[in-house]
Design an enzyme around this catalytic site. Structure first.
Site, mmCIF file in Angstrom:
data_model
loop_
_atom_site.group_PDB
_atom_site.id
_atom_site.type_symbol
_atom_site.label_atom_id
_atom_site.label_comp_id
_atom_site.label_asym_id
_atom_site.label_seq_id
_atom_site.Cartn_x
_atom_site.Cartn_y
_atom_site.Cartn_z
ATOM 1 N N LYS A 197 -7.118 -0.514 5.749
ATOM 2 C CA LYS A 197 -5.675 -0.259 5.594
ATOM 3 C C LYS A 197 -5.191 0.538 6.804
ATOM 4 O O LYS A 197 -5.122 -0.022 7.882
ATOM 5 C CB LYS A 197 -5.435 0.377 4.237
ATOM 6 C CG LYS A 197 -5.684 -0.685 3.146
ATOM 7 C CD LYS A 197 -5.713 -0.200 1.739
ATOM 8 C CE LYS A 197 -5.963 -1.405 0.821
ATOM 9 N NZ LYS A 197 -6.455 -1.024 -0.500
ATOM 10 N N HIS A 232 -5.131 4.569 0.141
ATOM 11 C CA HIS A 232 -3.819 4.547 0.799
ATOM 12 C C HIS A 232 -3.423 5.900 1.394
ATOM 13 O O HIS A 232 -2.339 6.017 1.956
ATOM 14 C CB HIS A 232 -2.737 4.084 -0.187
ATOM 15 C CG HIS A 232 -3.017 2.718 -0.735
ATOM 16 N ND1 HIS A 232 -2.648 1.564 -0.073
ATOM 17 C CD2 HIS A 232 -3.666 2.320 -1.852
ATOM 18 C CE1 HIS A 232 -3.043 0.517 -0.775
ATOM 19 N NE2 HIS A 232 -3.666 0.956 -1.859
ATOM 20 N N SER A 251 -1.681 2.504 -5.666
ATOM 21 C CA SER A 251 -1.475 1.393 -4.738
ATOM 22 C C SER A 251 -0.205 0.602 -4.993
ATOM 23 O O SER A 251 0.337 0.008 -4.074
ATOM 24 C CB SER A 251 -2.689 0.462 -4.762
ATOM 25 O OG SER A 251 -2.963 0.040 -6.082
HETATM 26 C C1 LIG Z 1 -7.212 -1.899 -1.407
HETATM 27 C C2 LIG Z 1 -7.817 -0.960 -2.375
HETATM 28 C C3 LIG Z 1 -9.183 -0.975 -2.622
HETATM 29 C C4 LIG Z 1 -10.068 -2.056 -2.053
HETATM 30 O O1 LIG Z 1 -10.373 -1.811 -0.729
HETATM 31 P P1 LIG Z 1 -10.855 -3.043 0.178
HETATM 32 O O2 LIG Z 1 -11.511 -2.404 1.333
HETATM 33 O O3 LIG Z 1 -9.623 -3.796 0.502
HETATM 34 O O4 LIG Z 1 -11.805 -3.847 -0.675
HETATM 35 C C5 LIG Z 1 -9.709 -0.005 -3.439
HETATM 36 N N1 LIG Z 1 -8.923 0.926 -4.014
HETATM 37 C C6 LIG Z 1 -7.598 0.959 -3.832
HETATM 38 C C7 LIG Z 1 -6.779 2.015 -4.499
HETATM 39 C C8 LIG Z 1 -6.997 0.006 -3.018
HETATM 40 O O5 LIG Z 1 -5.681 -0.005 -2.855
#
Ligand SMILES: *Cc1c(COP(=O)(O)O)cnc(C)c1O
Length: 395
Positions: A235, A203, A175
């Site tokens: 995302k 991602h 991330s």
């Molecule tokens: C953003 C993210 C999460 C969390 O997801 P949310 O739905 O925003 O709680 C989990 N793992 C990774 C690698 C992330 O980047």
């Protein structure tokens, strides 16, 4: 009592104090932040679907049929037809046998890791894994062994000397760095050492692989290679929530054991309907991904020419390495003065001495907007030392 105010003051001194910006209006590149119009390069809305009129229409027309609230947990009376359809859609999208819908990715990681590993087991975790994975490992009460980022050799040596139940967990796309985990190799060593592989593709879903099916399918990895696939929907998918996909027996087990699935209220079902619509769009629309790829290439070429240090990332996550916390904040502020919003990422989100600007690109950006970012970066170039002298300074 602990002196909380003093701790906050110390954070300020160290350039680690965090604040929130107030956004008004929809999430899109041209944002209004704290009342000021800014061009944003820090959203995870990689495909520009967070404000898509088609998805909003589906949400609006679903609402009168499903009502608003989730009302109860899935195991009581909250498991709505719309949630169920989304789970089937997600299984189909990821080419897995079944899927389970969670409220957030954070909760999915906590629930999955703590359900699939426990006292007496061992979890192997990449050093750069997301905070929610780290917390899931702690919550599991299993022994946790962290391996150097992407180092399959180091992992394999650890697996070989460990007996009992073993879980290996990794981000698909990291991330804060934007690089992809060596998934093929990870799948191979997990099979060889009877370890269960969990990939968090927060991602990668929507962005990578054929029709945006994620980083596992980009490598042709099926359910037998990556038995537990986690993805988020807030995302690239542009809505909210998360999922776990894999064999039916594992999903059934999670329904019994994942506490973040069991003890929480179901998401508004209309949102599940909008997420299905967004997945249809992602599958059908290669143009968004193609446009995004062109923006990534344009940005990398331009930023490298300016002498900025980038990471080996082909994903929309394109960090500019800075080093010091104050320098990262100064660069972020200089860009803001030129009308751009790019947040500085500091420890503990990234290792000490590796503060950076996390530039993220979206299919909603135009080429002209990326050019604007590059010319603002040219204006601010003198604020940070160049890549090679920075690397020397940290040796
Ligand atoms: C953003 C993210 C999460 C969390 O997801 P949310 O739905 O925003 O709680 C989990 N793992 C990774 C690698 C992330 O980047």
């Amino acid at each position: 009592m602990r002196d909380f105010a003093h701790e906050i003051e110390q954070r300020k001194q160290a350039g680690l104090y965090r604040t929130r910006r107030l956004i008004s209006g929809p999430q899109q590149p041209e944002l209004v932040a704290d009342g000021k119009p800014l061009l944003s390069f820090c959203s995870n809305d990689y495909l520009g679907l967070a404000n898509h009129p088609g998805n909003i229409d589906v949400l609006n027309s679903a609402l009168p049929k499903t009502g608003l609230g989730g009302a109860a947990s899935h195991l009581v009376c909250g498991h709505h037809n719309a949630h169920h359809q989304l789970e089937q859609r997600l299984a189909d999208f990821t080419q897995r046998s079944s899927a389970l819908f969670f409220s957030t990715g954070y909760m999915a990681n906590l629930g999955v890791i703590s359900a699939l590993a426990g006292r007496g087991d061992t979890v192997f975790s990449d050093r750069l894994n997301h905070a929610s994975i780290i917390d899931g490992c702690i919550l599991s009460r299993a022994r946790v062994r962290r391996y150097a980022h992407g180092d399959v050799g180091a992992l394999e040596a650890m697996l070989a000397e460990t007996s009992g139940h073993k879980l290996v967990v990794t981000d698909g796309v990291f991330s804060m760095d934007g690089d992809v985990a060596p998934l093929k190799e990870l799948a191979r060593v997990c099979k060889a050492h009877d370890a269960l592989l969990v990939v968090d593709d927060a991602h990668g879903i929507g962005v990578l692989g054929p029709q945006g099916r994620g980083s596992a399918l980009a490598e042709g990895l099926s359910e037998s290679d990556v038995p537990v696939l986690i993805g988020t929907l807030g995302k690239a998918v542009g809505t909210s929530g998360a999922f776990v996909a894999g064999p039916e027996v594992l999903m059934d087990y999670l329904v019994q054991k994942a506490r973040t699935y069991i003890y929480t209220t179901a998401m508004p079902p209309a949102l599940a309907a909008a997420t299905c619509a967004s997945l249809d769009r992602i599958e059908a629309d290669d143009q968004r991904r193609e446009h995004l790829r062109q923006l990534i290439a344009r940005f990398r070429f331009g930023a490298e020419q300016l002498g900025y240090e980038l990471m080996p990332s082909q994903s929309p996550i394109q960090p500019i390495m800075v080093g010091g916390n104050q320098e990262a904040l100064a660069l972020s502020e200089a860009l803001e003065q030129q009308g751009l919003l790019v947040t500085a990422i500091r420890p503990p989100t990234v290792p000490d001495g590796q503060a950076r600007l996390r530039v993220t690109l979206s299919a909603a950006h135009t080429v002209e907007q990326v050019e604007r970012l590059l010319s603002a970066l040219a204006q601010s170039r003198a604020l940070i030392p160049d890549g090679s002298s920075r690397a020397m300074a940290t040796v």
